[in-house]
Scaffold this motif. Structure first.
Motif, PDB file in Angstrom:
ATOM      1  N   ASP A  11       0.849  -1.201   0.000  1.00 39.38           N
ATOM      2  CA  ASP A  11       0.000   0.000   0.000  1.00 39.38           C
ATOM      3  C   ASP A  11       0.878   1.242   0.000  1.00 39.38           C
ATOM      4  O   ASP A  11       2.118   1.146  -0.039  1.00 39.38           O
ATOM      5  CB  ASP A  11      -0.969  -0.017   1.187  1.00 39.38           C
ATOM      6  N   ALA A  12       0.256   2.384   0.077  1.00 36.23           N
ATOM      7  CA  ALA A  12       0.984   3.636  -0.020  1.00 36.23           C
ATOM      8  C   ALA A  12       1.928   3.842   1.147  1.00 36.23           C
ATOM      9  O   ALA A  12       2.895   4.595   1.054  1.00 36.23           O
ATOM     10  CB  ALA A  12      -0.015   4.804  -0.112  1.00 36.23           C
ATOM     11  N   CYS A  76       4.364  -1.968 -10.375  1.00 38.00           N
ATOM     12  CA  CYS A  76       3.285  -1.358 -11.179  1.00 38.00           C
ATOM     13  C   CYS A  76       2.345  -0.608 -10.213  1.00 38.00           C
ATOM     14  O   CYS A  76       1.828  -1.201  -9.255  1.00 38.00           O
ATOM     15  CB  CYS A  76       2.520  -2.427 -11.946  1.00 38.00           C
ATOM     16  N   ALA A  77       2.165   0.680 -10.420  1.00 36.00           N
ATOM     17  CA  ALA A  77       1.366   1.500  -9.501  1.00 36.00           C
ATOM     18  C   ALA A  77      -0.126   1.173  -9.623  1.00 36.00           C
ATOM     19  O   ALA A  77      -0.643   0.900 -10.706  1.00 36.00           O
ATOM     20  CB  ALA A  77       1.610   2.980  -9.778  1.00 36.00           C
ATOM     21  N   VAL A  78      -0.827   1.229  -8.465  1.00 34.05           N
ATOM     22  CA  VAL A  78      -2.297   1.061  -8.404  1.00 34.05           C
ATOM     23  C   VAL A  78      -2.885   2.432  -8.029  1.00 34.05           C
ATOM     24  O   VAL A  78      -2.553   2.990  -6.963  1.00 34.05           O
ATOM     25  CB  VAL A  78      -2.690   0.001  -7.359  1.00 34.05           C
ATOM     26  N   THR A  79      -3.730   2.987  -8.896  1.00 28.43           N
ATOM     27  CA  THR A  79      -4.278   4.332  -8.660  1.00 28.43           C
ATOM     28  C   THR A  79      -5.659   4.250  -8.022  1.00 28.43           C
ATOM     29  O   THR A  79      -6.429   3.303  -8.273  1.00 28.43           O
ATOM     30  CB  THR A  79      -4.357   5.124  -9.961  1.00 28.43           C
ATOM     31  N   GLY A  80      -5.957   5.249  -7.197  1.00 25.81           N
ATOM     32  CA  GLY A  80      -7.275   5.340  -6.542  1.00 25.81           C
ATOM     33  C   GLY A  80      -8.224   6.200  -7.353  1.00 25.81           C
ATOM     34  O   GLY A  80      -7.914   6.658  -8.461  1.00 25.81           O
ATOM     35  N   PRO A  81      -9.448   6.460  -6.779  1.00 25.12           N
ATOM     36  CA  PRO A  81     -10.456   7.271  -7.495  1.00 25.12           C
ATOM     37  C   PRO A  81      -9.953   8.664  -7.819  1.00 25.12           C
ATOM     38  O   PRO A  81     -10.350   9.253  -8.831  1.00 25.12           O
ATOM     39  CB  PRO A  81     -11.627   7.307  -6.504  1.00 25.12           C
ATOM     40  N   GLU A  84      -4.478   9.239  -7.705  1.00 30.45           N
ATOM     41  CA  GLU A  84      -3.208   9.118  -7.018  1.00 30.45           C
ATOM     42  C   GLU A  84      -2.875   7.658  -6.776  1.00 30.45           C
ATOM     43  O   GLU A  84      -3.772   6.802  -6.668  1.00 30.45           O
ATOM     44  CB  GLU A  84      -3.265   9.855  -5.673  1.00 30.45           C
ATOM     45  N   ALA A  85      -1.565   7.350  -6.683  1.00 30.05           N
ATOM     46  CA  ALA A  85      -1.131   5.965  -6.441  1.00 30.05           C
ATOM     47  C   ALA A  85      -1.476   5.589  -5.012  1.00 30.05           C
ATOM     48  O   ALA A  85      -1.043   6.244  -4.052  1.00 30.05           O
ATOM     49  CB  ALA A  85       0.377   5.826  -6.681  1.00 30.05           C
ATOM     50  N   SER A  86      -2.301   4.532  -4.892  1.00 32.69           N
ATOM     51  CA  SER A  86      -2.680   4.061  -3.560  1.00 32.69           C
ATOM     52  C   SER A  86      -1.872   2.827  -3.151  1.00 32.69           C
ATOM     53  O   SER A  86      -2.060   2.312  -2.042  1.00 32.69           O
ATOM     54  CB  SER A  86      -4.179   3.719  -3.543  1.00 32.69           C
ATOM     55  N   GLY A  87      -0.975   2.348  -4.027  1.00 29.22           N
ATOM     56  CA  GLY A  87      -0.143   1.175  -3.727  1.00 29.22           C
ATOM     57  C   GLY A  87       0.567   0.690  -4.984  1.00 29.22           C
ATOM     58  O   GLY A  87       0.482   1.308  -6.062  1.00 29.22           O
ATOM     59  N   TYR A  88       1.208  -0.453  -4.811  1.00 33.22           N
ATOM     60  CA  TYR A  88       1.987  -1.010  -5.928  1.00 33.22           C
ATOM     61  C   TYR A  88       1.835  -2.522  -5.948  1.00 33.22           C
ATOM     62  O   TYR A  88       1.764  -3.183  -4.903  1.00 33.22           O
ATOM     63  CB  TYR A  88       3.482  -0.678  -5.802  1.00 33.22           C
ATOM     64  N   VAL A  89       1.789  -3.063  -7.167  1.00 32.69           N
ATOM     65  CA  VAL A  89       1.860  -4.519  -7.355  1.00 32.69           C
ATOM     66  C   VAL A  89       3.303  -4.830  -7.751  1.00 32.69           C
ATOM     67  O   VAL A  89       3.803  -4.321  -8.756  1.00 32.69           O
ATOM     68  CB  VAL A  89       0.877  -4.990  -8.428  1.00 32.69           C
TER      69      VAL A  89
END
Length: 780
Positions: A11-12, A76-81, A84-89
């Motif tokens: 997560d972030a 690989c970044a995971v973006t929120g609504p 913004e990046a809310s975490g990474y895979v």
């Protein structure tokens, strides 16, 4: 996420919120131990900045068991609504063929074996070459302790010790070894560089190494070292057989498990090389050796002759003049082994493992002397081309040494035969002294010297004793010795005093040296001692040219060196020689010798001379036995020079064997003198010689009165022959000539020469003496 590529979700805040089975297999952490932890807790070192910016690269993760694991990761970044990046895979895999970074690819594709270990010597990373050497994949070794992956052996323990040493000291090192590896079927030489690996904080976290396969360089150094050893070990003596044995000692066991040297018979003798045969080759085995005690592989014993058929590798090597390699499976090789087995079946078990052989001709100065054969049984490597180059170089050096030994033996044999032909074989008959002699040729590499001795009968029952030494060795010295022997005999026949004889001999040596245009002046230097013993007056007259003084043993057992001037050596020129004269009691022993008897670089001359004097006083049955006693007592086991020893025991002619008359220079006295001589012959029981003696006395006394000068003296000596001497005060020597029919005189000396065995004249201090000898052995 259940495949070999591991995946995790962060997560972030950097907290692990997802964990795959692949991640567990790579790191050892199950999901319940990983989830909820900060990702940085699993890292062994900080992520490189370039990897952070590129969101890909290689990171070091500490395995649950404590060792380090290198992982190739991608984020690989995971973006929120809100975008913004809310975490990474995070996906991760072990570095391998799929390595994408340049450094990773360089490591993986390096041409040498490279590995990375943690501080406990557990595998963290291996490149492709390292995996090939170990014979297993990288996954099989990762995380395993090094000793678990290799056999228990000394070289494995040594390798592991060096890994620990880098960790303990924190310093790099170089480690050279000659060992095998799990995937290699034979041993290799390795040069291994080991160095410590540190994290960003400078803490030592592992050990890296790069191992170079230096087998070729290793064997090149071994061959060079063997050649250097051969240069010192082969040819230490000038003996053909010993040189062959030294060659065997060099190659077994380091280059061959069995080796042999066979030579032509003419190499072992004094003959030159005959014409080569194109068919079968006959050689004699002179040396062989093996790693097996007793050399059971040999089908031919040392000293035996073997015939090599034309198909054999040995015959091929000698025909083509190069090394011939044969391997198991080749027809010629199998045929050769079968022939050896049929000849010596008892050695078959020891030949079963033979897999490679090499035959190398022994050639020196364009001539083939024989062949050397090397065979491998226990050594796993077959002979290759580089081995053939090495073997030819080694054989060339050995062949030169063999040829040097052969040439030395031939020259030594020639010089010895020449010298023996010049030395007296049977001493001439004379009654003045009883003699015994010994001559010992030098066994050193310098060769035969120019030592000589001689016993020369002179007129008046006298005898000349000669001993000399020519500087140098070999045939030139022996030839010079022959010149001097002939010159001494010629000058002795003129009956010169010792000092005058040496003066003439000195002139001769000087002329010989100048004739040689300076190339061998030193070789023509010589020393000589010339002595004349007169048994009538028991007087010894001698002179020396640079020669040691003789030893004298008196009848009472006392011994000493005869005090005399040594004089300059022959060939110096322009310096005088001094004669020494002394009276000797009957039965005295005079020892003449060359300097080889008492001089040596490891001996003191004075001590050796004292030993000589002591040895001469040892009671023996004969002079021959005394010669042996002296040599045994004085000489070392291996004399460095020739030795000549001449012993002479003096005799004396009693007053009943000599008759002397002073003659008045009046022709009327000839008849009275002749009658006195006839009466003396009757007293001696030599009436059968009276007729000839009367004629000889008449002629010689008449000539002395007519052509000579007073005082005139007649002397008869009864020895092995009847000697008649007429002396007068004139120094003019007579000469023999043939008188013509109308000449009134000139027939006297011719008559004397015809009636006696021999005649001559000699100069004396007061004039001259004409002498002749008659045989006392009846003619019929």
């Amino acid at each position: 996420m259940e495949d070999a590529s591991a995946a995790a979700i962060i997560d972030a805040r950097g907290i692990l919120t997802g964990w795959s089975e692949g991640a567990r297999r790579l790191t050892g952490y199950p999901a319940h131990e990983a989830l909820g932890r900060a990702a940085r807790d699993l890292l062994a070192e900080a992520v490189p900045p370039e990897a952070m910016s590129a969101r890909s690269g290689t990171v070091m993760v500490r395995h649950r068991d404590g060792y380090l694991v290198g992982l190739r990761v991608r984020a690989c970044a995971v973006t929120g609504p809100d975008g913004e990046a809310s975490g990474y895979v995070i996906t991760a895999a072990s570095p391998g063929p799929g390595e994408t970074s340049l450094a990773g690819r360089a490591f993986q594709q390096a041409s040498m074996s490279m590995s990375v270990f943690d501080v406990k010597q557990r595998y963290l990373r291996l490149n492709d070459v390292a995996c090939h050497v170990m014979g297993v994949s990288e996954e099989t070794l990762l995380g395993r302790h090094f000793p678990e992956t290799v056999e228990e052996a000394e070289h494995s323990r040594g390798f592991n010790w060096h890994l620990r040493h880098v960790v303990e000291t924190g310093r790099p090192l170089r480690y050279e070894s000659y060992t095998g590896a799990p995937a290699l079927n034979r041993e290799h030489a390795w040069v291994t560089e080991m160095w410590p690996v540190r994290d960003a904080d400078g803490e030592l976290v592992g050990t890296a190494l790069a191992a170079f396969d230096s087998t070729e360089q290793y064997w090149a150094r071994q061959r060079l070292a063997l050649l250097n050893e051969a240069a010192a070990a082969i040819g230490t003596t000038l003996d053909v057989v010993r040189t062959a044995e030294e060659l065997i000692g060099v190659v077994v066991p380091r280059f061959a498990d069995f080796a042999s040297v066979d030579l032509f018979d003419w190499v072992l003798g004094a003959d030159e090389a005959p014409a080569a045969s194109a068919e079968e080759i006959t050689l004699r085995r002179v040396a062989h050796g093996s790693v097996t005690e007793g050399t059971p592989e040999a089908a031919v014993h040392v000293g035996e002759v073997d015939v090599y058929p034309s198909f054999s590798p040995i015959a091929r090597a000698m025909r083509e003049g190069r090394a011939i390699i044969s391997q198991a499976g080749e027809p010629a090789f199998m045929r050769w082994v079968a022939e050896r087995n049929s000849r010596a079946p008892e050695g078959r078990p020891y030949r079963m493992g033979v897999h490679s052989m090499m035959a190398v001709p022994l050639r020196a100065r364009g001539t083939t002397l024989g062949v050397a054969v090397a065979v491998r049984v226990a050594q796993p490597d077959d002979y290759a081309d580089d081995d053939a180059v090495f073997a030819e170089e080694l054989a060339s050096r050995a062949a030169v040494c063999v040829d040097n030994a052969r040439r030395f033996a031939r020259e030594r044999t020639t010089a010895l035969a020449l010298q023996h032909s010049l030395l007296p074989r049977g001493l001439p008959g004379q009654a003045a002294v009883q003699v015994a002699h010994r001559y010992l040729p030098s066994g050193s590499a310098a060769g035969i010297g120019g030592d000589w001795f001689d016993v020369i009968p002179l007129s008046g029952s006298r005898v000349a004793l000669v001993v000399g030494d020519v500087v140098g060795h070999g045939i030139p010295s022996t030839a010079t010795m022959g010149r001097l022997v002939t010159a001494v005999r010629t000058l002795a026949d003129v009956d010169l005093p010792p000092d005058e004889l040496l003066t003439h001999l000195d002139d001769l040596v000087t002329h010989l040296a100048s004739d040689d245009q300076g190339d061998e002046v030193a070789e023509l230097g010589a020393t000589c001692l010339y002595a004349v013993y007169d048994p009538v007056v028991r007087r010894l007259n001698l002179a020396a040219a640079g020669h040691p003084a003789p030893a004298l043993v008196l009848p009472d057992g006392s011994t000493r060196l005869i005090p005399m001037s040594a004089g300059p050596p022959l060939g110096v020129g322009g310096l005088p020689f001094e004669a020494t004269e002394l009276q000797l009691p009957e039965g005295s022993v005079v020892a003449l010798y060359t300097d080889g008897l008492i001089e040596d670089r490891d001996r003191d001359v004075d001590h050796a001379t004292d030993e000589l004097c002591r040895a001469l006083t040892v009671p023996t049955d004969s002079l021959d036995a005394l010669c042996d006693t002296v040599l045994k007592a004085v000489l070392p086991e291996e004399p460095g020079d020739d030795v000549a020893l001449l012993l002479a025991r003096t005799r004396a002619l009693g007053a009943d064997q000599v008759a002397t008359w002073d003659v008045v220079p009046d022709p009327a006295e000839v008849a009275a003198t002749r009658q006195a001589a006839t009466d003396q012959l009757t007293a001696w029981g030599l009436d059968e010689t009276a007729f000839v003696t009367e004629l000889v006395v008449s002629e010689l006394v008449t000539n002395a009165i007519r052509y000579g000068a007073p005082p005139i003296q007649l002397r008869l000596i009864r020895d092995r022959t009847l000697i008649c001497e007429v002396s007068d005060g004139s120094s003019t020597s007579p000469h023999l000539r043939r008188a013509h029919q109308d000449d009134e005189g000139g027939r006297g000396l011719l008559l004397v020469a015809q009636l006696t065995q021999r005649w001559g004249s000699r100069q004396t201090t007061r004039g001259k003496t004409i002498w002749c000898e008659q045989s006392l052995t009846p003619l019929f």
